[in-house]
Scaffold this motif. Structure first.
Motif, PDB file in Angstrom:
ATOM      1  N   PHE A 263       0.026  10.300   5.238  1.00 52.54           N
ATOM      2  CA  PHE A 263      -0.328   8.877   5.259  1.00 52.54           C
ATOM      3  C   PHE A 263       0.708   8.123   6.084  1.00 52.54           C
TER       4      PHE A 263
ATOM      5  N   GLU B 133      -1.236   4.562  -5.310  1.00 51.46           N
ATOM      6  CA  GLU B 133      -1.967   4.329  -4.069  1.00 51.46           C
ATOM      7  C   GLU B 133      -2.266   5.626  -3.321  1.00 51.46           C
ATOM      8  N   LEU B 134      -1.425   6.627  -3.479  1.00 54.30           N
ATOM      9  CA  LEU B 134      -1.680   7.899  -2.809  1.00 54.30           C
ATOM     10  C   LEU B 134      -2.929   8.584  -3.359  1.00 54.30           C
TER      11      LEU B 134
ATOM     12  N   ARG C   7      -5.833   5.744   5.478  1.00 50.27           N
ATOM     13  CA  ARG C   7      -4.559   6.495   5.490  1.00 50.27           C
ATOM     14  C   ARG C   7      -3.335   5.583   5.511  1.00 50.27           C
ATOM     15  N   TYR C   8      -3.513   4.289   5.330  1.00 52.83           N
ATOM     16  CA  TYR C   8      -2.398   3.338   5.367  1.00 52.83           C
ATOM     17  C   TYR C   8      -2.054   2.870   3.957  1.00 52.83           C
ATOM     18  N   LEU C   9      -0.768   2.916   3.622  1.00 57.56           N
ATOM     19  CA  LEU C   9      -0.273   2.404   2.349  1.00 57.56           C
ATOM     20  C   LEU C   9       0.616   1.208   2.636  1.00 57.56           C
TER      21      LEU C   9
ATOM     22  N   SER D 287       0.639  -5.015  -2.513  1.00 56.47           N
ATOM     23  CA  SER D 287       0.574  -3.579  -2.203  1.00 56.47           C
ATOM     24  C   SER D 287      -0.869  -3.108  -2.290  1.00 56.47           C
TER      25      SER D 287
ATOM     26  N   THR E 100      -9.877  -3.853   0.032  1.00 56.81           N
ATOM     27  CA  THR E 100      -8.892  -2.779   0.000  1.00 56.81           C
ATOM     28  C   THR E 100      -8.708  -2.308  -1.439  1.00 56.81           C
TER      29      THR E 100
ATOM     30  N   ILE F 169      -5.690   7.090  -1.435  1.00 57.56           N
ATOM     31  CA  ILE F 169      -5.705   7.603  -0.057  1.00 57.56           C
ATOM     32  C   ILE F 169      -6.268   9.013   0.001  1.00 57.56           C
TER      33      ILE F 169
ATOM     34  N   CYS G 137       3.490   3.844  -5.209  1.00 59.27           N
ATOM     35  CA  CYS G 137       3.102   4.837  -4.194  1.00 59.27           C
ATOM     36  C   CYS G 137       2.295   5.964  -4.818  1.00 59.27           C
TER      37      CYS G 137
ATOM     38  N   SER H  54      -3.850   0.062  -0.436  1.00 60.28           N
ATOM     39  CA  SER H  54      -4.093   1.169   0.488  1.00 60.28           C
ATOM     40  C   SER H  54      -5.413   0.930   1.191  1.00 60.28           C
TER      41      SER H  54
END
Length: 295
Positions: free
Chosen positions: A127, A164-165, A144-146, A139, A237, A168, A161, A141
């Motif tokens: 990412f 949010e991952l 592929r952008y965080l 914050s 988002t 993603i 993270c 995602s």
């Protein structure tokens, strides 16, 4: 089949599929199955109205012919129009609203792209981490952008993270865009708003489950409450926090896992859909079948 008939049938399918989800499936902890169901039901609502059935097929479908009698519309011979063409006006008005919503969608999409383009971007494993300058950017995602809020980067980077991952890696942004486009197409149907809320709930349940464990679920729920109302998300988002979903997320964190035997409920949708398909795709044939059996 004209456009009006297609939209009426598609909206009928949407209402049926969402009713099944709301009444029997939404409280299950089969989050991946619920996600697949919501996506597949909208696709089915778009394709089933195009299906035409033969009488032999109708006879084999689970239609409750003993209690259903569908009226058959008889169309009068067309007469010369003396007033405005209301059908064309209606189609034009519907398309104009849809075009406005699509333009709004493109503007929001462009806004997200511009935010990412003007911010610092740091490639990571799988990412891209985006560091905006403004504290007001939440914050979130997007594919592929965080995008990591500066305040979150200083104090909550690990938990944000991890959450949010999950969005993603499971491509939740694709779901969001799909439902946004479906909402533009069926803007007149309020069920689509319920669909959008439902898919966002499922996304958050999946991300929460991937970001925490059973042992630290209470600590994670406490963090969500403390984090509450600190950021206003963009509905285009996958934001880390959405105040409207806080209660459902905390409840689901502490919900006991649904028994595997409950999976059979997903299969109940199939006979309901087949029965509705018979009644909407071949109403005259169903009426003939009902009349013959009644006699």
């Amino acid at each position: 089949m004209n456009a009006l008939e297609f939209f009426l049938k598609a909206n009928l399918y949407l209402a049926l599929f969402y009713a099944c989800y709301h009444l029997g499936l939404r409280r299950h902890t089969f989050f991946s199955l619920n996600r697949a169901y919501l996506l597949a039901s909208v696709v089915a609502a778009l394709t089933l109205p195009l299906v035409e059935l033969s009488l032999q097929t109708v006879e084999k479908l689970p239609v409750p012919v003993g209690v259903i009698s569908l009226p058959v519309a008889v169309l009068a011979a067309p007469t010369e129009s003396t007033g405005p063409d209301w059908e064309t006006i209606g189609y034009g008005a519907y398309g104009l609203v849809a075009a406005g919503l699509f333009l709004r969608f493109l503007l929001r999409l462009t806004g997200v792209a511009r935010l990412i383009a003007r911010s610092e971007r740091v490639p990571q494993n799988g990412f891209t981490l985006v560091r905006p300058d403004s504290e007001r950017v939440p914050s979130f995602s997007f594919f592929r952008y965080l995008v990591l809020n500066p305040e979150d980067a200083r104090h909550h980077a690990d938990v944000v993270c991890r959450h949010e991952l999950v969005h993603i890696r499971q491509w939740h942004s694709a779901d969001v865009l799909f439902f946004e486009l479906a909402q533009i197409l069926f803007w007149i149907n309020p069920v689509m708003l319920l669909y959008q809320r439902a898919i966002r709930q499922v996304h958050e349940f999946l991300a929460d489950r991937g970001a925490t464990t059973v042992e630290d679920s209470t600590q994670y729920a406490t963090f969500l409450v403390e984090y509450a109302f600190s950021a206003q998300p963009d509905t285009l988002t996958n934001s880390f926090f959405n105040p409207t979903l806080l209660k459902e997320r905390i409840q689901m964190l502490h919900r006991r896992a649904t028994s595997r035997w409950a999976v059979w409920k997903y299969g109940l949708v199939l006979p309901l859909a087949l029965g509705l398909l018979a009644m909407t795709s071949a109403p005259e044939k169903v009426q003939s079948l009902v009349s013959s059996i009644s006699a």
